[in-house]
Design a protein around this motif. Structure first.
Motif, PDB file in Angstrom:
ATOM      1  N   ASP A  50      -9.998 -26.168  30.773  1.00 35.92           N
ATOM      2  CA  ASP A  50      -8.946 -25.320  31.342  1.00 35.92           C
ATOM      3  C   ASP A  50      -7.871 -25.027  30.305  1.00 35.92           C
ATOM      4  O   ASP A  50      -7.312 -23.919  30.257  1.00 35.92           O
ATOM      5  CB  ASP A  50      -8.306 -26.000  32.560  1.00 35.92           C
ATOM      6  N   THR A  51      -7.586 -26.013  29.471  1.00 40.44           N
ATOM      7  CA  THR A  51      -6.603 -25.833  28.399  1.00 40.44           C
ATOM      8  C   THR A  51      -7.074 -24.766  27.424  1.00 40.44           C
ATOM      9  O   THR A  51      -6.330 -23.847  27.068  1.00 40.44           O
ATOM     10  CB  THR A  51      -6.393 -27.148  27.635  1.00 40.44           C
ATOM     11  N   TYR A  52      -8.327 -24.865  26.974  1.00 43.32           N
ATOM     12  CA  TYR A  52      -8.844 -23.897  26.011  1.00 43.32           C
ATOM     13  C   TYR A  52      -8.858 -22.485  26.596  1.00 43.32           C
ATOM     14  O   TYR A  52      -8.506 -21.519  25.911  1.00 43.32           O
ATOM     15  CB  TYR A  52     -10.272 -24.256  25.576  1.00 43.32           C
ATOM     16  N   ARG A  53      -9.268 -22.382  27.857  1.00 36.57           N
ATOM     17  CA  ARG A  53      -9.329 -21.040  28.475  1.00 36.57           C
ATOM     18  C   ARG A  53      -7.933 -20.436  28.596  1.00 36.57           C
ATOM     19  O   ARG A  53      -7.733 -19.247  28.344  1.00 36.57           O
ATOM     20  CB  ARG A  53     -10.009 -21.107  29.843  1.00 36.57           C
TER      21      ARG A  53
ATOM     22  N   LEU B  19     -13.117 -18.475  20.942  1.00 37.91           N
ATOM     23  CA  LEU B  19     -12.561 -17.174  20.564  1.00 37.91           C
ATOM     24  C   LEU B  19     -11.540 -16.698  21.592  1.00 37.91           C
ATOM     25  O   LEU B  19     -11.652 -17.012  22.788  1.00 37.91           O
ATOM     26  CB  LEU B  19     -13.675 -16.130  20.477  1.00 37.91           C
ATOM     27  N   PRO B  20     -10.560 -15.893  21.159  1.00 37.99           N
ATOM     28  CA  PRO B  20      -9.647 -15.260  22.122  1.00 37.99           C
ATOM     29  C   PRO B  20     -10.460 -14.369  23.059  1.00 37.99           C
ATOM     30  O   PRO B  20     -11.406 -13.694  22.633  1.00 37.99           O
ATOM     31  CB  PRO B  20      -8.714 -14.427  21.236  1.00 37.99           C
ATOM     32  N   LEU B  21     -10.104 -14.343  24.325  1.00 32.20           N
ATOM     33  CA  LEU B  21     -10.873 -13.569  25.295  1.00 32.20           C
ATOM     34  C   LEU B  21     -10.865 -12.079  24.949  1.00 32.20           C
ATOM     35  O   LEU B  21     -11.877 -11.384  25.115  1.00 32.20           O
ATOM     36  CB  LEU B  21     -10.306 -13.786  26.702  1.00 32.20           C
TER      37      LEU B  21
ATOM     38  N   ASN C  29      -6.408 -17.003  26.277  1.00 31.65           N
ATOM     39  CA  ASN C  29      -5.911 -15.761  26.880  1.00 31.65           C
ATOM     40  C   ASN C  29      -4.747 -15.176  26.095  1.00 31.65           C
ATOM     41  O   ASN C  29      -4.378 -14.018  26.302  1.00 31.65           O
ATOM     42  CB  ASN C  29      -5.482 -15.996  28.336  1.00 31.65           C
ATOM     43  N   GLN C  30      -4.139 -15.975  25.229  1.00 25.53           N
ATOM     44  CA  GLN C  30      -3.051 -15.467  24.403  1.00 25.53           C
ATOM     45  C   GLN C  30      -3.633 -14.616  23.272  1.00 25.53           C
ATOM     46  O   GLN C  30      -4.686 -14.954  22.717  1.00 25.53           O
ATOM     47  CB  GLN C  30      -2.230 -16.632  23.826  1.00 25.53           C
ATOM     48  N   PRO C  31      -2.984 -13.546  22.912  1.00 30.67           N
ATOM     49  CA  PRO C  31      -3.524 -12.629  21.895  1.00 30.67           C
ATOM     50  C   PRO C  31      -3.793 -13.321  20.566  1.00 30.67           C
ATOM     51  O   PRO C  31      -2.983 -14.131  20.096  1.00 30.67           O
ATOM     52  CB  PRO C  31      -2.408 -11.585  21.744  1.00 30.67           C
ATOM     53  N   HIS C  32      -4.959 -13.041  19.988  1.00 33.60           N
ATOM     54  CA  HIS C  32      -5.320 -13.466  18.624  1.00 33.60           C
ATOM     55  C   HIS C  32      -5.396 -14.995  18.460  1.00 33.60           C
ATOM     56  O   HIS C  32      -5.406 -15.478  17.331  1.00 33.60           O
ATOM     57  CB  HIS C  32      -4.317 -12.909  17.604  1.00 33.60           C
ATOM     58  N   THR C  33      -5.454 -15.729  19.563  1.00 32.70           N
ATOM     59  CA  THR C  33      -5.366 -17.194  19.485  1.00 32.70           C
ATOM     60  C   THR C  33      -6.736 -17.851  19.583  1.00 32.70           C
ATOM     61  O   THR C  33      -7.396 -17.807  20.619  1.00 32.70           O
ATOM     62  CB  THR C  33      -4.442 -17.746  20.588  1.00 32.70           C
TER      63      THR C  33
ATOM     64  N   GLY D   8     -17.255 -22.439  32.368  1.00 32.27           N
ATOM     65  CA  GLY D   8     -16.391 -21.322  32.760  1.00 32.27           C
ATOM     66  C   GLY D   8     -16.012 -20.360  31.656  1.00 32.27           C
ATOM     67  O   GLY D   8     -15.149 -19.500  31.867  1.00 32.27           O
ATOM     68  N   PHE D   9     -16.623 -20.472  30.482  1.00 27.06           N
ATOM     69  CA  PHE D   9     -16.300 -19.566  29.386  1.00 27.06           C
ATOM     70  C   PHE D   9     -17.160 -18.310  29.453  1.00 27.06           C
ATOM     71  O   PHE D   9     -18.257 -18.312  30.031  1.00 27.06           O
ATOM     72  CB  PHE D   9     -16.496 -20.259  28.038  1.00 27.06           C
ATOM     73  N   ALA D  10     -16.676 -17.245  28.841  1.00 25.10           N
ATOM     74  CA  ALA D  10     -17.460 -16.023  28.737  1.00 25.10           C
ATOM     75  C   ALA D  10     -18.630 -16.261  27.787  1.00 25.10           C
ATOM     76  O   ALA D  10     -18.571 -17.146  26.922  1.00 25.10           O
ATOM     77  CB  ALA D  10     -16.592 -14.877  28.223  1.00 25.10           C
ATOM     78  N   ALA D  11     -19.683 -15.485  27.954  1.00 26.71           N
ATOM     79  CA  ALA D  11     -20.841 -15.615  27.072  1.00 26.71           C
ATOM     80  C   ALA D  11     -20.421 -15.414  25.615  1.00 26.71           C
ATOM     81  O   ALA D  11     -19.697 -14.463  25.302  1.00 26.71           O
ATOM     82  CB  ALA D  11     -21.906 -14.592  27.460  1.00 26.71           C
ATOM     83  N   HIS D  12     -20.816 -16.340  24.759  1.00 22.31           N
ATOM     84  CA  HIS D  12     -20.547 -16.295  23.318  1.00 22.31           C
ATOM     85  C   HIS D  12     -19.063 -16.458  22.971  1.00 22.31           C
ATOM     86  O   HIS D  12     -18.664 -16.191  21.845  1.00 22.31           O
ATOM     87  CB  HIS D  12     -21.072 -14.998  22.699  1.00 22.31           C
ATOM     88  N   GLN D  13     -18.257 -16.911  23.935  1.00 25.17           N
ATOM     89  CA  GLN D  13     -16.836 -17.156  23.615  1.00 25.17           C
ATOM     90  C   GLN D  13     -16.668 -18.438  22.810  1.00 25.17           C
ATOM     91  O   GLN D  13     -15.731 -18.548  22.010  1.00 25.17           O
ATOM     92  CB  GLN D  13     -15.988 -17.245  24.895  1.00 25.17           C
TER      93      GLN D  13
END
Length: 379
Positions: A133-136, A80-82, A140-144, A55-60
């Motif tokens: 789910d925890t990582y996603r 990476l942060p989304l 979503n939090q800025p710069h996290t 469920g992660f974005a490509a290259h996230q």
């Protein structure tokens, strides 16, 4: 009568097997396999090298390896942060998904970058169950950014788990993040279930590397001390021997609960527990040591304990006891909501009882995300 007879025979069969079950757990090999359950994972049909399938974005997510001081190689993820993925989509798409260079550059070049070092529970691998789910949610939090590894013997990581080994693994991951130039004040250590024991030990190992409550000598230890932004513990326990008196495997099968009426038998069996994970004692020592290391008035080093009251694996009373041991309070039943205490010479310890979340899913719930946000924002 046939039903009653069958039920009676089943009860006799179950009761007669219990002593055999307890006796088997005194075997070191079986005990550690039962405790860590590291061979129980979905790696044979879930490819952790394909984060998009979770469920992660490509290259996230960038998979990486980190070596420990005793030469074990651990498998990990850098999430990476989304918002960072969205802002650097084309550059990320042009890189090899296993090349860390760009993801690390995006971390180092962001002056507001924050890191959550995540320690998961027993069994499974970095991408199993509710962990993704925890990582996603946190990304979503800025710069996290999120860094997590499988402990030795788990998933794709080499070696076999022991208490000292997992502490070494946790320290190796934190040292890796520090080596990237991220200061301790921008690092939150988050642990769930078994990961709370790892997180507490790792926190103490940086605030007081010579503590007698840690395996000594501490592999990879340095003379300088450090205190991180916060330690957040979700579904924690005070010690393994104490936990086993109430723990039920899968919420059903008791471990030492049937022996609670016999202190002699409990004491006898407890002598065979190899990895005791005395988190309550370690957290109390941390609360004192961290206060002397943390920069005055910066809010660093605080502890936030969260537990769901409907947790069927680890009773919420364990977190109540952990809070009491960390703060020196008497054990008491805490209502829903939060309670915190800071005594002279100690950092602040906060406990939060949630009504829902059970044992594993709770770490994906908003209160955990809020705890991370509060820590970074100094709220």
């Amino acid at each position: 009568m046939g039903v009653l007879k069958s039920g009676f025979l089943f009860l006799v069969f179950t009761v007669s097997l219990y002593p055999v079950f307890v006796l088997l757990l005194t075997n070191p090999w079986l005990q550690r396999h039962a405790l860590y359950a590291h061979k129980l994972h979905s790696g044979f049909y879930h490819d952790v090298n394909k984060p998009e399938s979770f469920g992660f974005a490509a290259h996230q997510v960038t998979p990486f390896n980190v070596s420990t001081p005793d030469n074990e190689v651990l498998y990990g993820w850098h999430v990476l942060p989304l918002a960072t993925v969205a802002a650097n989509r084309d550059a990320l798409a042009a890189t090899d998904p296993f090349d860390q260079a760009l993801s690390l550059q995006l971390l180092k070049s962001d002056p507001e970058a924050r890191v959550v070092v995540n320690f998961h529970g027993n069994a499974g691998h970095v991408a199993q169950g509710w962990r993704t789910d925890t990582y996603r949610a946190l990304s979503n939090q800025p710069h996290t950014h999120i860094f997590t590894v499988d402990y030795r013997g788990f998933g794709r990581s080499a070696g076999s788990p022991t208490e000292a080994g997992l502490i070494t693994d946790g320290r190796a991951l934190v040292q890796y993040v520090l080596s990237l130039g991220i200061p301790p004040s921008r690092i939150v250590i988050l642990g769930q279930s078994l990961g709370t024991a790892v997180a507490s030990a790792v926190g103490l190992s940086f605030s007081d590397p010579t503590s007698e409550l840690l395996p000594q000598p501490l592999l990879g230890a340095k003379t300088e001390t450090a205190v991180f932004r916060s330690i957040i513990l979700v579904a924690s326990f005070s010690s393994l021997p104490d936990l086993l008196l109430s723990y039920r495997i899968g919420g059903l099968i008791p471990v030492l609960a049937p022996l609670r009426g016999s202190p002699f038998l409990v004491g006898l069996i407890s002598k065979y527990i190899l990895d005791t994970w005395p988190t309550g004692l370690r957290l109390n020592a941390y609360a004192s040591a961290a206060a002397s290391v943390a920069t005055k008035n910066d809010g660093a080093g605080n502890v936030h304990i969260l537990h769901a009251r409907d947790d069927q694996d680890i009773a919420f009373a364990q977190s109540e006891k952990l809070f009491a041991m960390a703060t020196g309070r008497e054990v008491e039943v805490l209502p829903l909501g939060t309670r915190e205490e800071a005594k002279d010479g100690k950092v602040k310890v906060r406990v939060e009882m949630l009504q829902y979340g059970r044992h594993n899913r709770v770490v994906t719930y908003a209160p955990v995300g809020l705890a991370v946000m509060r820590a970074f924002e100094g709220l």
